[in-house]
Design a protein around this motif. Structure first.
Motif, short mmCIF file in Angstrom:
data_model
loop_
_atom_site.label_atom_id
_atom_site.label_comp_id
_atom_site.label_asym_id
_atom_site.label_seq_id
_atom_site.Cartn_x
_atom_site.Cartn_y
_atom_site.Cartn_z
N ASN A 55 0.83 -1.20 0.00
CA ASN A 55 0.00 0.00 0.00
C ASN A 55 0.87 1.26 0.00
N GLU A 56 1.96 1.22 0.76
CA GLU A 56 2.88 2.37 0.77
C GLU A 56 3.55 2.55 -0.59
N TYR A 57 3.89 1.44 -1.24
CA TYR A 57 4.50 1.52 -2.56
C TYR A 57 3.54 2.12 -3.57
N LEU A 58 2.29 1.68 -3.55
CA LEU A 58 1.30 2.23 -4.48
C LEU A 58 1.07 3.71 -4.23
N THR A 59 1.02 4.11 -2.95
CA THR A 59 0.85 5.52 -2.62
C THR A 59 2.01 6.35 -3.15
N THR A 60 3.23 5.83 -2.98
CA THR A 60 4.41 6.54 -3.48
C THR A 60 4.40 6.65 -5.00
N GLN A 61 3.96 5.58 -5.66
CA GLN A 61 3.89 5.62 -7.13
C GLN A 61 2.90 6.68 -7.61
N VAL A 62 1.76 6.78 -6.96
CA VAL A 62 0.77 7.78 -7.35
C VAL A 62 1.31 9.19 -7.09
N GLN A 63 1.99 9.36 -5.96
CA GLN A 63 2.58 10.67 -5.68
C GLN A 63 3.65 11.02 -6.71
N LEU A 64 4.43 10.02 -7.12
CA LEU A 64 5.47 10.28 -8.13
C LEU A 64 4.86 10.72 -9.45
N VAL A 65 3.80 10.04 -9.88
CA VAL A 65 3.13 10.43 -11.13
C VAL A 65 2.53 11.82 -11.01
N SER A 66 1.94 12.11 -9.85
CA SER A 66 1.36 13.43 -9.65
C SER A 66 2.43 14.52 -9.69
N LEU A 67 3.58 14.25 -9.07
CA LEU A 67 4.67 15.23 -9.10
C LEU A 67 5.23 15.41 -10.50
N GLU A 68 5.33 14.32 -11.25
CA GLU A 68 5.80 14.44 -12.63
C GLU A 68 4.86 15.29 -13.46
N ASN A 69 3.56 15.10 -13.27
CA ASN A 69 2.59 15.93 -13.99
C ASN A 69 2.70 17.40 -13.58
N GLN A 70 2.92 17.62 -12.27
CA GLN A 70 3.04 18.99 -11.80
C GLN A 70 4.31 19.64 -12.32
N VAL A 71 5.41 18.88 -12.37
CA VAL A 71 6.65 19.43 -12.92
C VAL A 71 6.49 19.80 -14.38
N GLU A 72 5.81 18.94 -15.13
CA GLU A 72 5.57 19.24 -16.54
C GLU A 72 4.72 20.49 -16.70
N TYR A 73 3.72 20.63 -15.85
CA TYR A 73 2.86 21.81 -15.91
C TYR A 73 3.64 23.08 -15.57
N LEU A 74 4.47 22.98 -14.52
CA LEU A 74 5.29 24.14 -14.15
C LEU A 74 6.32 24.46 -15.23
N ARG A 75 6.82 23.46 -15.91
CA ARG A 75 7.75 23.70 -17.01
C ARG A 75 7.07 24.49 -18.13
N GLN A 76 5.82 24.11 -18.40
CA GLN A 76 5.08 24.84 -19.43
C GLN A 76 4.83 26.29 -19.00
N ILE A 77 4.54 26.50 -17.71
CA ILE A 77 4.34 27.87 -17.22
C ILE A 77 5.63 28.67 -17.33
N ALA A 78 6.75 28.02 -16.95
CA ALA A 78 8.03 28.71 -17.06
C ALA A 78 8.36 29.09 -18.50
N HIS A 79 8.05 28.18 -19.42
CA HIS A 79 8.28 28.47 -20.83
C HIS A 79 7.41 29.63 -21.30
N SER A 80 6.16 29.65 -20.84
CA SER A 80 5.27 30.75 -21.22
C SER A 80 5.73 32.07 -20.63
N LEU A 81 6.24 32.03 -19.38
CA LEU A 81 6.74 33.25 -18.75
C LEU A 81 7.97 33.79 -19.49
#
Length: 203
Positions: A55-81
């Motif tokens: 259960n801890e492994y699955l939670t960590t995997q979901v958090q990792l995917v969420s962080l990767e999506n957030q990093v990609e979104y922030l990268r797009q914002i930085a590019h737009s800025l």
């Protein structure tokens, strides 16, 4: 007379072999039950630890995917800025709450407003993947009274199996079964109504 004795001997041997087979089967069934009880006590803590780690492994995997999506979104914002002056000016205007001359503002929900997302490192995404047998595993792992009771019951089953369930007990089991059948037969025959012809009773 010799043939009658031979027939009786064969029937007795067949009955003894039948009871011996029943005793042997019962013996192995009881041993299997005792082994399952012992294994449930021994393996329950390890299996519960495995479920918690999974259960801890699955939670960590979901958090990792969420962080990767957030990093990609922030990268797009930085590019737009960096490359979009209009977007940069709009973000600055929102951050400083600046109003252009003649501009009218309409209040909207916070989730609809333009805002740069903030990352919370302490945020955890819970994953509910509890199995139906996890409460039993908790009891078998942490309740010492239940664990001791199960182990004592398994030991008692093993002792009784090796003490009473062996082929030498087939004669005793046969005699008990025969006496039980005779007793039940005599009890039933006592309350059976004899079927007689009414004409014979009148005569």
């Amino acid at each position: 007379m010799l043939e009658l004795n031979t027939v009786l001997t064969n029937e007795s041997q067949n009955e003894e072999s039948r009871f011996g087979w029943i005793i042997s089967l019962t013996f192995w069934i009881f041993l299997f039950i005792a082994a399952c009880m012992f294994a449930s006590v021994v393996l329950a803590p390890q299996y519960l630890s495995y479920l918690n780690l999974r259960n801890e492994y699955l939670t960590t995997q979901v958090q990792l995917v969420s962080l990767e999506n957030q990093v990609e979104y922030l990268r797009q914002i930085a590019h737009s800025l960096e490359h979009d002056p209009e977007f940069r000016s709009e973000v600055a205007r929102v951050d400083f709450d600046a109003v252009r001359p003649g501009e009218e503002r309409i209040a909207v929900d916070p989730e609809l407003a333009l805002d740069v997302p903030q990352w919370n490192p302490n945020q955890k995404i819970p994953i509910v993947s509890h199995s139906w047998y996890e409460p039993m595993l908790n009891v078998l792992s942490k309740n010492q009274k239940v664990r001791s009771s199960i182990l004592l019951s398994a030991a008692a089953i093993i002792i009784l199996s090796f003490t009473f369930l062996h082929e030498s007990q087939s004669q005793q089991l046969e005699s008990v079964s025969r006496s039980t059948r005779n007793m039940v037969g005599s009890f039933l025959s006592r309350y059976q109504i004899s079927e007689t012809d009414p004409e014979e009773e009148e005569g």
